[in-house]
Design a protein around this motif. Structure first.
Motif, PDB file in Angstrom:
ATOM      1  N   ALA A   1       0.838  -1.210   0.000  1.00 40.91           N
ATOM      2  CA  ALA A   1       0.000   0.000   0.000  1.00 40.91           C
ATOM      3  C   ALA A   1       0.871   1.257   0.000  1.00 40.91           C
ATOM      4  CB  ALA A   1      -0.911  -0.007   1.225  1.00 40.91           C
ATOM      5  N   SER A   2       0.382   2.298  -0.632  1.00 43.89           N
ATOM      6  CA  SER A   2       1.149   3.543  -0.748  1.00 43.89           C
ATOM      7  C   SER A   2       1.436   4.208   0.603  1.00 43.89           C
ATOM      8  CB  SER A   2       0.428   4.525  -1.672  1.00 43.89           C
ATOM      9  OG  SER A   2      -0.833   4.873  -1.120  1.00 43.89           O
ATOM     10  N   ASP A   3       0.685   3.852   1.643  1.00 44.67           N
ATOM     11  CA  ASP A   3       0.950   4.390   2.984  1.00 44.67           C
ATOM     12  C   ASP A   3       2.358   4.059   3.460  1.00 44.67           C
ATOM     13  OD1 ASP A   3      -1.706   5.080   2.925  1.00 44.67           O
ATOM     14  OD2 ASP A   3      -2.317   3.748   4.548  1.00 44.67           O
ATOM     15  N   TYR A   4       2.969   3.050   2.864  1.00 43.67           N
ATOM     16  CA  TYR A   4       4.259   2.553   3.336  1.00 43.67           C
ATOM     17  C   TYR A   4       5.429   2.996   2.451  1.00 43.67           C
ATOM     18  CZ  TYR A   4       1.354  -0.097   6.438  1.00 43.67           C
ATOM     19  OH  TYR A   4       0.433  -0.427   7.400  1.00 43.67           O
ATOM     20  N   ASP A   5       5.226   4.053   1.651  1.00 44.29           N
ATOM     21  CA  ASP A   5       6.270   4.476   0.723  1.00 44.29           C
ATOM     22  C   ASP A   5       7.497   5.083   1.410  1.00 44.29           C
ATOM     23  OD1 ASP A   5       4.944   6.785   1.477  1.00 44.29           O
ATOM     24  OD2 ASP A   5       4.940   7.665  -0.520  1.00 44.29           O
ATOM     25  N   LYS A   6       7.416   5.420   2.664  1.00 40.36           N
ATOM     26  CA  LYS A   6       8.563   5.965   3.401  1.00 40.36           C
ATOM     27  C   LYS A   6       9.260   4.896   4.246  1.00 40.36           C
ATOM     28  CE  LYS A   6       7.621  10.505   2.668  1.00 40.36           C
ATOM     29  NZ  LYS A   6       7.256  10.498   1.289  1.00 40.36           N
TER      30      LYS A   6
END
Length: 133
Positions: A70-75
């Motif tokens: 999921a994009s929430d985890y890009d960092k």
């Protein structure tokens, strides 16, 4: 559809299935300098202590990879410590067993899971790690 196209489509679909989900997170082998730099930058970090022969580790890794797609985890940066080859490293985290996941936000440890495969528990650790800041 011709038989050749049908076979080609099946092979492509199987390859996509085997490859698994794309990841928004960055996965790296554990390196102390890179880990320290990520901490200094205040990044969310997951340290994964795993052995290639460990079924719990494989289950955890699959859950982590599915969750961080999921994009929430890009960092998020996931550092994998090789249990068999990096003993000094995992011991420095107070780990005594493979299958340990440790979440950090910058230099602050936000939680850890030891030798468990519960998908919800792992997802909660990852969410806490990313949203702590």
């Amino acid at each position: 559809m011709s038989f050749a196209r049908l076979v080609s489509a099946a092979v492509l679909a199987a390859g996509a299935f085997v490859a698994g989900p794309a990841s928004a997170a960055e996965f790296r082998p554990f390196d102390r300098a890179a880990f320290t730099a990520a901490q200094a930058q205040g990044k969310p970090i997951l340290v994964e202590v795993a052995a290639w022969w460990c079924p719990v580790c494989h289950s955890q890794e699959g859950t982590v990879k599915r969750t961080v797609a999921a994009s929430d985890y890009d960092k998020l940066v996931v550092f994998k410590i090789n249990y068999d080859r990096q003993k000094d490293e995992w011991k420095s985290f107070g780990v005594d067993k493979q299958g340990t996941l440790i979440g950090f936000h910058g230099t602050h440890e936000v939680g850890r899971i030891r030798f468990r495969t519960d998908k919800t528990e792992i997802a909660n650790l990852l969410a806490t790690t990313v949203h702590q800041g």
